[in-house]
Design a protein around this motif. Structure first.
Motif, PDB file in Angstrom:
ATOM      1  N   LYS A 292       0.827  -1.203   0.000  1.00 44.74           N
ATOM      2  CA  LYS A 292       0.000   0.000   0.000  1.00 44.74           C
ATOM      3  C   LYS A 292       0.871   1.268   0.000  1.00 44.74           C
ATOM      4  N   GLY A 295       1.719   3.352  -3.097  1.00 48.13           N
ATOM      5  CA  GLY A 295       0.699   4.127  -3.817  1.00 48.13           C
ATOM      6  C   GLY A 295      -0.279   3.233  -4.555  1.00 48.13           C
ATOM      7  N   VAL A 296      -1.281   3.898  -5.159  1.00 49.13           N
ATOM      8  CA  VAL A 296      -2.325   3.133  -5.870  1.00 49.13           C
ATOM      9  C   VAL A 296      -1.735   2.574  -7.163  1.00 49.13           C
ATOM     10  N   GLU A 298      -1.347   0.985 -10.940  1.00 46.25           N
ATOM     11  CA  GLU A 298      -2.090   1.038 -12.201  1.00 46.25           C
ATOM     12  C   GLU A 298      -2.118  -0.389 -12.731  1.00 46.25           C
TER      13      GLU A 298
END
Ligand code: PMT
Length: 401
Positions: A292, A295-296, A298
């Motif tokens: 986590k 970052g988010v 892709e």
């Protein structure tokens, strides 16, 4: 839609004295739900484990226990067995199996067993040592030779915490055996493969892209085909109880399901794709857990293979190929397109946005589409009833060839 083969059938349920007697109550309820008239008999020992009132409340009439002074009839020792379409003994203890083998008719159940020409299913339940004892092995082999149907116990946790073979078969398995015996047997010798459940496509070591399919509809189709005499393979992503007479191949991803279905297509006659296959999967699955703190992520998706379209492209003339269509709008038009594009013999269209229909429910409502035939609507019904209509259509397609 044809009725369940148990509808209107008189089934004697004999319960003997084992801890698994409690499961006979669930079995009785399921038999009654399937339309059978259940005549319950309990031995003296069985009544140490469950109450006659409980079993009687979930059967079709009060429990009979007495050979003498039986309030139902003066001649219970012949009356019950003569009137039966099927007798099920569940659970069957080592003692009751030995008595049946010898024709030792000391109580109402044993009298009933030897005063019948109806088929008999014996469902043993006992500790592993007893189940494997040569006397029990020998008694079971003798009963089998005489044409008695044995639903073998499962392995698992036994009374007292022991583990091993000897646990009473699941009520659904016993029900399946009854349906197989009393059913029309119109798929005898036919090999059927069914896919069930939703595929799971890995994102990383712990996360997947999944869908809401529970596998219930596919399992119902497999159980119905087996009950009608087919040899059934179930390619499944879920762990529901295995229906009687069905062999399960466990898979997880669309690629694994594709491999299993294409292999099965070589030696199966009927192919049913009830599974909800992911249309897209992550192009690259991370081998570890995506953290986590990074970052988010892709996630780039790529299309999965269309398993059904591939099976359609390579379909043999003697194959019956059945697809499902999960739609939320334009049900018949969209399903008709899939029927044609994927070269199917039958498509089962469900509007999964309607109440009680499609994913995870115990019920479904479908429209059956066949090339050149008028659509057939099946109103909201149990998934097993829907499965019966699907298999009726499969039998019809085979008979018309
Ligand atoms: O499992 P349950 O909870 O009981 O729910 C039942 C159900 C809703 C899953 C079932 O009734 C159903 O509709 N199954 C098909 C779901 C689906 O994927 O439909 P679709 O319209 O997207 O696909 C059409 C057909 O192509 C299906 O037979 C599907 O199995 C097949 N397909 C789809 C995509 C793909 N990549 N490969 C395929 O083979």
């Amino acid at each position: 839609m044809s009725a369940s083969p148990l509808t209107g059938k008189r089934i004697v349920l004999g319960v003997t004295g084992g801890i698994a007697a409690y499961k006979a109550i669930e079995l009785s309820r399921r038999l009654v739900d399937a339309g059978a008239h259940v005549v319950p008999i309990m031995t003296d020992a069985a009544q140490h484990f469950v109450g006659a009132t409980t079993l009687g409340a979930l059967a079709s009439e009060p429990v009979q226990t007495e050979l003498w002074n039986n309030p139902t009839t003066p001649i219970p020792h012949t009356k019950v067995g003569q009137g039966a379409d099927l007798i099920i003994v569940a659970p069957a203890t080592a003692k009751s199996i030995a008595a049946y083998r010898m024709g030792y008719s000391h109580d109402l159940l044993q009298n009933t067993l030897i005063a019948t020409r109806a088929p008999v299913i014996v469902c043993p339940a006992m500790h592993t040592e007893m189940w494997e004892h040569p006397s029990v092995v020998d008694n079971i082999a003798t009963l089998r030779k005489r044409g008695v149907h044995i639903v073998e116990p499962e392995s698992g946790r036994l009374a007292g915490g022991d583990m091993g073979a000897g646990r009473l078969a699941d009520p659904a398995t016993i029900l399946g055996a009854a349906e197989r015996i009393l059913g029309p047997a119109d798929l005898t010798g036919v090999r059927v493969v069914v896919s069930a459940g939703g595929t799971r496509e890995p994102i990383d070591a712990v996360r997947v892209i999944a869908n809401r399919s529970s596998g219930k509809q596919g399992y119902a189709v497999a159980a119905e085909a087996a009950a009608r005499g087919a040899q059934v393979t179930l390619v499944s992503t879920v762990g529901l109880p295995t229906p009687a007479g069905v062999q399960v191949i466990a898979v997880e991803t669309a690629a694994e399901m594709q491999e299993a279905m294409e292999r099965a297509a070589i030696d199966h006659d009927v192919i049913v794709m009830a599974a909800a296959v992911a249309d897209f999967r992550p192009a690259h699955a991370a081998s570890g857990k995506i953290k986590k703190r990074d970052g988010v992520p892709e996630i780039v998706l790529q299309p999965t293979p269309d398993i059904l379209a591939g099976l359609g492209a390579n379909k043999r003339d003697d194959h019956v190929l059945v697809g499902f269509a999960a739609e939320t709008a334009n049900l018949v038009d969209n399903a008709q397109g899939k029927l044609e594009r994927k070269r199917l013999d039958l498509i089962v269209a469900n509007d999964v946005s309607a109440p009680g229909v499609g994913f995870a429910h115990d019920t479904n409502a479908v429209t059956l589409l066949r090339p050149g035939a008028k659509p057939v609507e099946i109103d909201l019904a149990t998934k097993r009833d829907v499965a019966r209509a699907v298999i009726d259509a499969v039998v019809d397609i085979r008979n018309a060839r």
